[in-house]
Design a protein around this motif. Structure first.
Motif, mmCIF file in Angstrom:
data_model
loop_
_atom_site.group_PDB
_atom_site.id
_atom_site.type_symbol
_atom_site.label_atom_id
_atom_site.label_comp_id
_atom_site.label_asym_id
_atom_site.label_seq_id
_atom_site.Cartn_x
_atom_site.Cartn_y
_atom_site.Cartn_z
ATOM 1 N N PHE A 234 0.828 -1.207 0.000
ATOM 2 C CA PHE A 234 0.000 0.000 0.000
ATOM 3 C C PHE A 234 0.862 1.256 0.000
ATOM 4 C CE2 PHE A 234 -3.350 -2.929 1.025
ATOM 5 C CZ PHE A 234 -4.502 -2.323 0.562
ATOM 6 N N GLU A 238 0.741 4.116 -2.929
ATOM 7 C CA GLU A 238 0.564 5.535 -2.614
ATOM 8 C C GLU A 238 1.647 6.382 -3.283
ATOM 9 O OE1 GLU A 238 1.541 9.056 -0.025
ATOM 10 O OE2 GLU A 238 2.623 7.150 -0.051
ATOM 11 N N THR A 306 -8.179 10.410 -5.509
ATOM 12 C CA THR A 306 -7.654 9.048 -5.424
ATOM 13 C C THR A 306 -6.400 9.001 -4.566
ATOM 14 O OG1 THR A 306 -8.509 8.609 -7.644
ATOM 15 C CG2 THR A 306 -6.886 7.068 -6.776
ATOM 16 N N ARG A 309 -7.350 9.240 -0.903
ATOM 17 C CA ARG A 309 -7.885 7.950 -0.458
ATOM 18 C C ARG A 309 -6.769 6.937 -0.250
ATOM 19 N NH1 ARG A 309 -12.748 5.561 -3.780
ATOM 20 N NH2 ARG A 309 -12.389 3.999 -2.155
ATOM 21 N N ALA A 310 -5.771 6.959 -1.133
ATOM 22 C CA ALA A 310 -4.638 6.041 -0.989
ATOM 23 C C ALA A 310 -3.856 6.329 0.283
ATOM 24 C CB ALA A 310 -3.725 6.137 -2.208
ATOM 25 N N GLU A 312 -5.049 7.737 3.071
ATOM 26 C CA GLU A 312 -5.863 7.308 4.208
ATOM 27 C C GLU A 312 -5.895 5.794 4.323
ATOM 28 O OE1 GLU A 312 -8.132 7.374 7.547
ATOM 29 O OE2 GLU A 312 -7.036 9.012 6.567
ATOM 30 N N THR A 313 -5.999 5.109 3.172
ATOM 31 C CA THR A 313 -6.005 3.646 3.191
ATOM 32 C C THR A 313 -4.695 3.102 3.728
ATOM 33 O OG1 THR A 313 -7.492 3.603 1.272
ATOM 34 C CG2 THR A 313 -6.296 1.575 1.772
ATOM 35 N N LYS A 314 -3.594 3.725 3.353
ATOM 36 C CA LYS A 314 -2.290 3.276 3.853
ATOM 37 C C LYS A 314 -2.215 3.408 5.365
ATOM 38 C CE LYS A 314 1.226 5.901 3.918
ATOM 39 N NZ LYS A 314 2.349 6.812 3.582
ATOM 40 N N VAL A 316 -4.763 3.464 7.485
ATOM 41 C CA VAL A 316 -5.694 2.508 8.104
ATOM 42 C C VAL A 316 -5.113 1.098 8.077
ATOM 43 C CG1 VAL A 316 -7.956 1.414 7.862
ATOM 44 C CG2 VAL A 316 -7.740 3.887 7.604
ATOM 45 N N VAL A 317 -4.559 0.717 6.937
ATOM 46 C CA VAL A 317 -3.982 -0.625 6.805
ATOM 47 C C VAL A 317 -2.807 -0.804 7.761
ATOM 48 C CG1 VAL A 317 -2.682 -2.121 5.239
ATOM 49 C CG2 VAL A 317 -4.764 -1.013 4.454
ATOM 50 N N GLN A 320 -4.234 -1.307 11.241
ATOM 51 C CA GLN A 320 -4.857 -2.619 11.347
ATOM 52 C C GLN A 320 -3.812 -3.725 11.398
ATOM 53 O OE1 GLN A 320 -7.578 -2.756 8.031
ATOM 54 N NE2 GLN A 320 -9.220 -1.739 9.170
#
Length: 347
Positions: A234, A238, A306, A309-310, A312-314, A316-317, A320
């Motif tokens: 991820f 990004e 995009t 979002r990338a 934020e996803t990074k 979050v991942v 987690q």
């Protein structure tokens, strides 16, 4: 299930200095009874939700198998001393109402459920590795036939055959180091050579630890490597989106600077003749630049969104992945350490 054994092992380590062994206290029975019941009910809810939704993707199938295994192991833990023989020789704080058969059933259920649970966790890690990282990206159909099915069959066979081998050797017995029947010689440290009534044999738990500890190390290593590769994947995605966003913005700035607001032709590009290719209607002028700007406009408008979002996803991942590693460690770490400690002794 593992949370119950972990909580008990952690409490036992803090009570080692007490005159009364921790596993013979009321707290040693209450802790696994409560945590085991909560784990059983929670996994039951997951099973209900998956069956009711009728969604059986690879992820849902793995979670269904994991939840079923956890229900079996958690129920065995939650029963604590109840299935033990009435005349058990260890002074547990609560009574027992069972016999040898019920004790063996409890120990077998725990061994099968916990073993299958561990291998389902391993399969889940492999699923994440093959579908979320940029180096594999297996489609679900290929993963199902070439990875999931072989590993599931192997996990099922190992989870049943290995405990059954121990079951035939009469090693599912009450233990002074557990509040439920598990793999142990009974009485503690007995040998059939000197005691014909001995169930199991001296060193049987140490032999089990020799297989259990390496298995846990392999599963944890797989989890660690998987989470690192997922986060790295991820992160690289990004970075790629950041470069594309920068390129799109630079291109947009260049085209808007070079295009004349009067006729849409490039500044300094000839007289606008349709045939000379110098910025006229055909040769890169109104039609050419309009087409180029239209083709890039989607990138310009969607790239920043995009990219955000990338990012934020990074984040979050990454969170987690860290929580997943910590949860696995705190769920299984103390039990592994207890087995390592027991392995250093003679049974």
């Amino acid at each position: 299930a593992t949370a119950a054994t972990t909580a008990t092992a952690a409490a036992a380590s803090t009570a080692s200095a007490s005159t009364t062994p921790f596993y013979f206290t009321t707290a040693a029975v209450v802790i696994p009874a409560v945590t085991g019941s909560v784990s059983f009910l929670s996994s039951g809810v997951i099973i209900y939700v998956i069956v009711r939704s009728r969604i059986y993707s690879t992820y849902h199938r793995i979670m269904l198998g994991t939840s079923i295994a956890d229900c079996v192991a958690s129920l065995a833990i939650a029963l604590t001393t109840l299935p033990m023989p009435k005349d058990v020789i260890y002074p547990f704080a609560t009574r027992s109402f069972g016999n040898i058969a019920t004790c063996e059933a409890q120990g077998l259920a725990y061994a099968i459920g916990n073993t299958f649970l561990l291998y389902m966790s391993f399969l889940l890690n492999v699923f994440y590795l093959c579908t979320l990282t940029r180096w594999f990206r297996l489609k679900e159909g290929r993963f199902q036939w070439f990875v999931e099915l072989p590993l599931f069959v192997a996990s099922l066979l190992i989870s049943f055959l290995l405990p059954l081998v121990y079951f035939t050797r009469e090693v599912m017995n009450p233990s002074p180091n557990d509040t439920f029947c598990s793999i142990y010689s009974y009485p503690q440290g007995c040998s059939r050579d000197t005691n014909p009534l001995c169930r199991g044999d001296v060193g049987i738990r140490e032999k089990f630890a020799k297989a259990y500890v390496p298995t846990m190390i392999i599963i944890f290593t797989t989890l660690l490597v998987t989470m690192i590769l997922i986060v790295l994947s991820f992160h690289l995605n990004e970075r790629v989106l950041r470069k594309r966003t920068t390129t799109a913005r630079n291109f947009h700035s260049l085209t808007t600077t070079n295009v004349s607001p009067d006729n849409g032709s490039d500044s300094g590009s000839g007289n606008g003749s349709p045939v000379d290719g110098g910025g006229g209607v055909v040769g890169g002028g109104v039609v050419g630049d309009s087409f180029t700007r239209g083709a890039r406009m989607d990138d310009i408008t969607t790239m920043p969104h995009t990219f955000r979002r990338a990012q934020e996803t990074k984040r979050v991942v990454t969170r987690q992945a860290i929580m997943y590693i910590l949860a696995f460690f705190f769920s299984h770490g103390f039990s592994v350490l207890s087995y390592v400690d027991l392995r250093s002794r003679n049974f």
